[in-house]
Design a protein around this motif. Structure first.
Motif, mmCIF file in Angstrom:
data_model
loop_
_atom_site.group_PDB
_atom_site.id
_atom_site.type_symbol
_atom_site.label_atom_id
_atom_site.label_comp_id
_atom_site.label_asym_id
_atom_site.label_seq_id
_atom_site.Cartn_x
_atom_site.Cartn_y
_atom_site.Cartn_z
ATOM 1 N N PRO A 191 0.793 -1.228 0.000
ATOM 2 C CA PRO A 191 0.000 0.000 0.000
ATOM 3 C C PRO A 191 0.821 1.271 0.000
ATOM 4 C CG PRO A 191 -0.057 -1.081 2.138
ATOM 5 C CD PRO A 191 0.582 -2.040 1.189
ATOM 6 N N GLU A 192 2.113 1.188 0.396
ATOM 7 C CA GLU A 192 2.923 2.391 0.408
ATOM 8 C C GLU A 192 3.515 2.705 -0.962
ATOM 9 O OE1 GLU A 192 3.521 -0.352 1.947
ATOM 10 O OE2 GLU A 192 5.569 -1.061 1.649
ATOM 11 N N LYS A 193 3.355 1.802 -1.933
ATOM 12 C CA LYS A 193 3.907 2.011 -3.261
ATOM 13 C C LYS A 193 2.823 2.496 -4.226
ATOM 14 C CE LYS A 193 7.651 -1.386 -3.012
ATOM 15 N NZ LYS A 193 8.252 -2.562 -3.660
ATOM 16 N N PRO A 194 3.194 3.207 -5.294
ATOM 17 C CA PRO A 194 2.218 3.632 -6.292
ATOM 18 C C PRO A 194 1.526 2.432 -6.923
ATOM 19 C CG PRO A 194 4.289 4.776 -6.598
ATOM 20 C CD PRO A 194 4.550 3.703 -5.583
ATOM 21 N N ALA A 195 0.284 2.609 -7.301
ATOM 22 C CA ALA A 195 -0.498 1.503 -7.847
ATOM 23 C C ALA A 195 -0.532 1.509 -9.359
ATOM 24 C CB ALA A 195 -1.920 1.563 -7.299
ATOM 25 N N SER A 196 0.504 2.080 -9.996
ATOM 26 C CA SER A 196 0.498 2.227 -11.446
ATOM 27 C C SER A 196 0.488 0.890 -12.167
ATOM 28 C CB SER A 196 1.720 3.034 -11.895
ATOM 29 O OG SER A 196 2.909 2.391 -11.463
ATOM 30 N N ASP A 197 1.009 -0.166 -11.525
ATOM 31 C CA ASP A 197 1.080 -1.461 -12.193
ATOM 32 C C ASP A 197 -0.004 -2.413 -11.699
ATOM 33 O OD1 ASP A 197 3.555 -3.206 -10.178
ATOM 34 O OD2 ASP A 197 2.082 -1.677 -9.654
ATOM 35 N N LYS A 198 -0.993 -1.880 -11.007
ATOM 36 C CA LYS A 198 -2.040 -2.722 -10.455
ATOM 37 C C LYS A 198 -3.376 -2.430 -11.108
ATOM 38 C CE LYS A 198 0.023 -2.541 -5.817
ATOM 39 N NZ LYS A 198 -0.263 -2.243 -4.405
ATOM 40 N N LEU A 199 -4.323 -3.312 -10.864
ATOM 41 C CA LEU A 199 -5.702 -3.026 -11.211
ATOM 42 C C LEU A 199 -6.341 -2.259 -10.063
ATOM 43 C CD1 LEU A 199 -6.919 -6.462 -12.638
ATOM 44 C CD2 LEU A 199 -6.292 -4.433 -13.940
ATOM 45 N N ALA A 200 -7.205 -1.342 -10.398
ATOM 46 C CA ALA A 200 -8.008 -0.645 -9.397
ATOM 47 C C ALA A 200 -9.457 -1.041 -9.624
ATOM 48 C CB ALA A 200 -7.830 0.867 -9.522
ATOM 49 N N PHE A 201 -10.250 -1.052 -8.560
ATOM 50 C CA PHE A 201 -11.627 -1.507 -8.662
ATOM 51 C C PHE A 201 -12.588 -0.411 -8.217
ATOM 52 C CE2 PHE A 201 -8.901 -5.162 -8.029
ATOM 53 C CZ PHE A 201 -9.320 -6.019 -9.042
ATOM 54 N N ALA A 202 -13.706 -0.319 -8.920
ATOM 55 C CA ALA A 202 -14.711 0.687 -8.601
ATOM 56 C C ALA A 202 -16.096 0.099 -8.813
ATOM 57 C CB ALA A 202 -14.522 1.927 -9.478
ATOM 58 N N PRO A 203 -17.050 0.432 -7.944
ATOM 59 C CA PRO A 203 -18.417 -0.060 -8.142
ATOM 60 C C PRO A 203 -19.088 0.674 -9.295
ATOM 61 C CG PRO A 203 -18.338 1.458 -6.286
ATOM 62 C CD PRO A 203 -16.917 1.268 -6.739
ATOM 63 N N VAL A 204 -19.898 -0.058 -10.045
ATOM 64 C CA VAL A 204 -20.631 0.526 -11.170
ATOM 65 C C VAL A 204 -22.112 0.215 -10.993
ATOM 66 C CG1 VAL A 204 -20.967 0.547 -13.664
ATOM 67 C CG2 VAL A 204 -18.668 0.290 -12.728
#
Length: 286
Positions: free
Chosen positions: A148-161
């Protein structure tokens, strides 16, 4: 074309017994799409977690349709089993998306909550964030997809739709994410080998993770402080050891690589770390 902050990948749970004709994802008709897929052409409704990934639907985007199982729509199905079906479907879909590799890194995944009850938004979020976790030590020391302390540029992010998202659903989604992050942190600490997570590093990591949390106090103790401040806790550990295992021959002082006791307090609860040496009549405080 989607904006930079809009989802480009979608996870759409489907009730296989009665697929909906509409979803919160523009251009996606779950009933129509499901009927064209192998999972939707079977003689029986697909079991929970059966997932099909469709490309360029909507245009230039990816949609993962995942079955909620044949029991989801039955009135006699208990709410907790429906909740498990939601977690299974979303978790399976996220794993399929994750398997697409670097091509989806940095993307936002929209999780369609159209057929998910508001009370299960927490479970949907928790399932998505748990399914994406993947521990890996191949690239760099202490590497993990959950940092969690690192940037999430290489991860998937999730959002409710959804067509409309209430504050209650937003809060439940955020809480589900927190639950998943806590579990993923525990999984990371469990997977790290002992030479990369000494008691000292463990204490430092927990202190860092707990920083800023309300009603939580983490007190790292070095060797000198243990002798003074932790005497009662150490005596209590020794006493409990003696009750369960007989008298101790010795209590080992922390070594140079193990100089701390972690004392954590949350409200009236207290936790102190210690290590029992298997097969030895000794207790190592770390």
């Amino acid at each position: 074309m989607s904006s930079k902050n809009s989802p480009t990948v979608f996870v759409v749970p489907v009730d296989p017994s009665s697929p909906s004709n509409s979803s919160a994802v523009d251009g996606v008709n779950p009933s129509k799409l499901w009927s064209t897929l192998p999972a939707g052409k079977g003689s029986k409704p697909a079991k929970a977690g059966t997932t099909q990934v469709i490309f360029n639907t909507p245009t230039e985007q990816i949609t993962a349709l995942s079955s909620l199982g044949p029991a989801f729509s039955k009135k006699q199905t208990p709410a907790d089993l429906r909740r498990e079906a939601v977690k299974t479907a979303i978790g399976s879909a996220v794993q399929q998306v994750k398997a697409l590799g670097e091509g989806v890194h940095g993307q936002i995944v929209g999780v369609d909550l159209s057929v998910v009850p508001d009370s299960d938004a927490h479970a949907a979020s928790e399932a998505a964030h748990l399914a994406y976790y993947d521990f890996d030590l191949k690239t760099e020391p202490l590497s993990s997809h959950f940092e969690p302390e690192k940037p999430a540029s290489d991860k998937l992010a999730f959002a409710p739709v959804a067509r409309t998202i209430s504050e209650q659903v937003k809060q439940a989604w955020d809480e589900g994410k927190i639950y998943a992050e806590a579990q993923n942190l525990a999984r990371t600490l469990m997977e790290l080998p002992a030479n990369m997570l000494t008691p000292t590093l463990f204490v430092e990591r927990i202190a860092k993770e707990a920083k800023g949390l309300k009603n939580v106090e983490v007190l790292p103790r070095d060797r000198g402080e243990c002798a003074i401040s932790c005497l009662r806790q150490i005596a209590n550990v020794v006493w409990r050891w003696s009750i369960q295992n007989g008298p101790l021959r010795r209590v080992c002082a922390p070594s140079s690589a193990c100089p701390r006791v972690l004392q954590s307090r949350q409200n009236s609860l207290s936790f102190t770390t210690a290590e029992r040496r298997r097969g030895a009549q000794s207790l190592r405080l770390c």
